[in-house]
Every structure is written in structure tokens, then in C-alpha cells.
Scaffold this active site. Structure first.
Site, PDB file in Angstrom:
ATOM      1  N   PRO A 122     -12.760 -35.298  10.918  1.00 55.26           N
ATOM      2  CA  PRO A 122     -13.879 -36.177  10.559  1.00 55.26           C
ATOM      3  C   PRO A 122     -15.029 -36.048  11.572  1.00 55.26           C
ATOM      4  O   PRO A 122     -14.783 -35.986  12.776  1.00 55.26           O
ATOM      5  CB  PRO A 122     -13.267 -37.582  10.620  1.00 55.26           C
ATOM      6  CG  PRO A 122     -11.785 -37.391  10.607  1.00 55.26           C
ATOM      7  CD  PRO A 122     -11.497 -36.015  11.105  1.00 55.26           C
ATOM      8  N   GLY A 160     -14.837 -39.602  16.653  1.00 55.35           N
ATOM      9  CA  GLY A 160     -14.074 -39.643  17.902  1.00 55.35           C
ATOM     10  C   GLY A 160     -12.902 -38.680  17.912  1.00 55.35           C
ATOM     11  O   GLY A 160     -11.993 -38.811  18.720  1.00 55.35           O
ATOM     12  N   GLY A 220     -13.321 -35.256  18.100  1.00 54.81           N
ATOM     13  CA  GLY A 220     -13.665 -33.990  18.757  1.00 54.81           C
ATOM     14  C   GLY A 220     -14.113 -32.888  17.825  1.00 54.81           C
ATOM     15  O   GLY A 220     -13.954 -31.701  18.146  1.00 54.81           O
ATOM     16  N   SER A 221     -14.715 -33.245  16.682  1.00 52.65           N
ATOM     17  CA  SER A 221     -15.067 -32.199  15.714  1.00 52.65           C
ATOM     18  C   SER A 221     -16.027 -31.165  16.312  1.00 52.65           C
ATOM     19  O   SER A 221     -15.842 -29.963  16.097  1.00 52.65           O
ATOM     20  CB  SER A 221     -15.651 -32.800  14.441  1.00 52.65           C
ATOM     21  OG  SER A 221     -16.821 -33.506  14.737  1.00 52.65           O
ATOM     22  N   ALA A 259     -16.495 -30.202  19.496  1.00 55.79           N
ATOM     23  CA  ALA A 259     -15.847 -29.319  20.479  1.00 55.79           C
ATOM     24  C   ALA A 259     -14.876 -28.362  19.788  1.00 55.79           C
ATOM     25  O   ALA A 259     -14.762 -27.192  20.166  1.00 55.79           O
ATOM     26  CB  ALA A 259     -15.112 -30.149  21.528  1.00 55.79           C
ATOM     27  N   ALA A 260     -14.194 -28.836  18.738  1.00 56.67           N
ATOM     28  CA  ALA A 260     -13.228 -27.972  18.045  1.00 56.67           C
ATOM     29  C   ALA A 260     -13.955 -26.826  17.337  1.00 56.67           C
ATOM     30  O   ALA A 260     -13.487 -25.675  17.360  1.00 56.67           O
ATOM     31  CB  ALA A 260     -12.407 -28.783  17.047  1.00 56.67           C
ATOM     32  N   ASP A 319     -13.184 -33.647  25.915  1.00 57.08           N
ATOM     33  CA  ASP A 319     -12.977 -33.081  24.568  1.00 57.08           C
ATOM     34  C   ASP A 319     -12.719 -31.577  24.625  1.00 57.08           C
ATOM     35  O   ASP A 319     -11.738 -31.078  24.065  1.00 57.08           O
ATOM     36  CB  ASP A 319     -14.207 -33.327  23.678  1.00 57.08           C
ATOM     37  CG  ASP A 319     -14.226 -34.716  23.088  1.00 57.08           C
ATOM     38  OD1 ASP A 319     -13.585 -35.606  23.683  1.00 57.08           O
ATOM     39  OD2 ASP A 319     -14.877 -34.915  22.045  1.00 57.08           O
TER      40      ASP A 319
END
Ligand code: PMV
Length: 315
Positions: free
Chosen positions: A101, A105, A107-108, A110-111, A152
Site C-alpha cells: 500500500p 507506512g 515502505g512502498s 524504499a521497496a 526503511d
């Protein structure tokens, strides 16, 4: 030509959000059920020299050369190219998808960065080290919001539970026994950058008070680390409740978060708290594995837009 891909997990902060920006320790764990994926294709038919970026989930497609310096996706690719010391980037398409999402919160951002850095550097035959991946993803986080703590990019790069303190070497946490979390999403997007700025403003107005909030939270993170090392779930749950109470006092909760946190506790969770920036996004509950479905059901009934049950394995 083969396609190269890499994935990176989401994450949840267990203890220490916000205080970590001010130098206190924090604990974060990866959430492996949700992931960002980056795929790199070298298509001989694509126009020479053109690097195309695609993010079909958000209907985005653009040529790298048309994107400004501070565009987060473009910045990842340019930083990767410069870390690999490439003078020119071969024509390719970089496609990013994610079921993490956004602004929740987890970490989208950073991922997505970690997945692109790994896929792109591997595709070009110069795989970046974990340390480089984490550092470059951190630099991109700085574009998303000015003062990221770095938690993150660390937890997502290493995909292991971490004990994190700004400026110190990251520590992979010892987890004595696996534990189960239920994550409940309020469905309310809460961009980290603006909440972090509001906390900074509040800290400027009342430094002593905020420093003592942060120190209390830091002490909870340190105690939580011991509880994880010993496998004391009831202690961990109580610490989550205490951490939530301080975040609430800092006005980072919301009626929706309160509703879900209360619901999880009444449904038998050892403890529950908001996770991440607050004001919206997700809450987490520590539960017995056998009651996870019941707690997740209660959260949905209470208005959670999505729930995830995740087990954090022993390390
Ligand atoms: O979980 P997120 O991505 O919303 O990050 C929030 C964590 C903060 O401590 C509030 C900010 C940070 O950079 O650590």
C-alpha cells in the site's frame, strides 16, 4: 534477450517511529507477503539510447531523459548508473509493480527503489552490494522526505528484523521464537514527509517535552529487543501498548487508528499500536498464531480496509 527481475518486501515498524529520526533506537521487521517487483528488459526493437520507465499500477510511463532530477524513479536509475560508473545506459524498459500500500507506512517507496537497484545492476552485470543498495535507496528516500532516519531502506534491503539507530551499523535482531502480527490498514493515506515535518514543528515549540517522549520510546525499543531475544510475547505486547500511548500523546493517532487498536486488544491481542508515521496508514497487533484470523476478522468488521497476517520467523 532475457528479462531480469528483483523483488523487495514491505516492512512494518514495531517500535520507535519518529523517535528514530531524533537518534533513538527502533525496531522494524520485513513483511514478506507484500512486495515490489522491478523487471528490466533489453528489447532490441526499443529506440537506441532510450530508457523507458513504466509503473502500470499508477498508469505511469515516461522516458528517463524526460524526467526531472528529483523524480524518485528516475533518481534511482541515475544513482544506480553512477554507482556502476556507466557512462551510458543501454536502451531498456524498467517496469515496476507493487502490492505494497502506498503512503501506508509499509515502505512502498524504499521497496521500489531496492527492487530497481537490484534488477538494474544485475541486468547490467554489476550487481550492487547490500550496503550500496541500502545507501542509494536512502538517498532516494531523502527526495521523498527531507529527514528519513534510514530505517526503511535498511530493513527492506536486508529483509530481516533490524535494530536500527541512525548513524550506527545496522544490527540484525535475534528473534528467539517466531511471532505473529496482524496488520490493519485504515485506508487513509498519510504521507510520511508531512507528518515528520509536523512533528519537527511540534519539537521546535516544545523541545523538552518532545525529547522526553523520544527518550521514553527509545527505552521501550531497547526493552523490546530483550523481550524478542527472550521470546516474552506478553512483555512485547505491553511495550507496544505503551509505545502507542506515547504516540497518541504526540497526537499521531486518529479516530480510525484508535478504533482498530482498541478492537485488536478486545479481540485478544497481546498488544497493539499504530505503525509508521501515524494519522492514518496501518496499525499492528501482536497475537497468538491461533487467534490471528479472529483478530483480523474483528479488524475488518471495525472498518479496516485490508488486513495482513504475517509471521516473523526466528533468526
Ligand atoms: O513507516 P513509514 O514509511 O511511514 O515511516 C515512518 C517512520 C518515521 O520514523 C516516522 C520516519 C523515518 O524516517 O524513520
Amino acid at each position: 534477450m532475457p528479462a531480469y527481475y528483483a523483488t523487495a518486501p514491505g516492512k512494518i515498524i514495531l517500535f520507535g517511529e519518529h523517535a528514530v529520526v531524533y537518534g533513538r533506537p527502533a525496531i522494524a521487521v520485513p513483511v514478506l507477503q507484500v512486495r515490489a517487483k522491478a523487471t528490466v528488459n533489453f528489447d532490441p526493437r526499443s529506440a537506441p539510447g532510450i530508457v523507458t520507465l513504466q509503473a502500470p499500477d499508477i498508469g505511469f510511463e515516461a522516458a528517463l531523459s524526460d524526467l526531472p532530477e528529483d523524480h524518485p524513479l528516475a533518481a534511482v536509475v541515475r544513482k544506480a548508473a553512477s554507482a556502476m560508473q556507466l557512462s551510458h545506459i543501454p536502451a531498456c524498459t524498467i517496469r515496476v509493480t507493487s502490492n505494497i500500500p502506498i503512503a501506508g507506512g509499509m515502505g512502498s517507496g524504499a521497496a521500489v527503489s531496492v527492487a530497481i537497484l537490484r534488477a538494474f545492476s544485475t541486468a547490467l552485470g554489476h550487481p550492487l552490494t547490500d550496503e550500496q543498495v541500502s545507501q542509494l535507496a536512502y538517498e532516494v528516500e531523502v527526495i521523498h522526505h527531507d529527514t528519513p532516519s534510514g530505517i526503511d531502506n535498511s530493513v527492506i534491503t536486508y529483509a530481516k528484523p533490524v535494530y536500527f539507530e541512525k548513524g550506527k551499523k545496522i544490527e540484525i535482531l535475534k528473534v528467539h521464537q517466531p511471532f505473529t502480527l496482524v496488520i490493519g490498514d485504515t485506508g487513509i493515506q498519510s504521507p510520511t514527509g508531512s507528518v515528520v515535518s509536523e512533528v519537527r514543528h511540534a519539537w521546535e515549540q516544545a523541545q523538552d517535552q518532545y525529547e522526553s517522549f523520544f527518550s521514553a520510546i527509545g527505552a521501550m525499543a531497547a526493552s523490546a529487543r530483550e523481550a524478542l531475544e527472550l521470546g516474552s510475547m506478553d512483555v512485547l505486547g505491553s511495550l507496544m501498548n505503551e509505545n502507542h500511548a506515547v504516540l497518541k500523546e504526540m497526537s499521531l493517532s486518529s479516530p480510525e487508528l484508535e478504533g482498530l487498536v482498541e478492537t485488536a486488544r478486545s479481540a485478544g491481542a497481546w498488544g497493539a499500536k499504530l505503525s509508521g508515521a501515524g494519522r492514518g496508514g496501518n496499525m499492528i497487533a501482536l497475537v497468538k498464531p491461533e487467534s490471528s484470523a479472529q483478530v483480523a476478522g474483528a479488524l475488518s468488521q471495525a472498518g479496516a480496509k485490508r488486513t495482513i497476517i504475517t509471521e516473523i520467523g526466528a533468526t
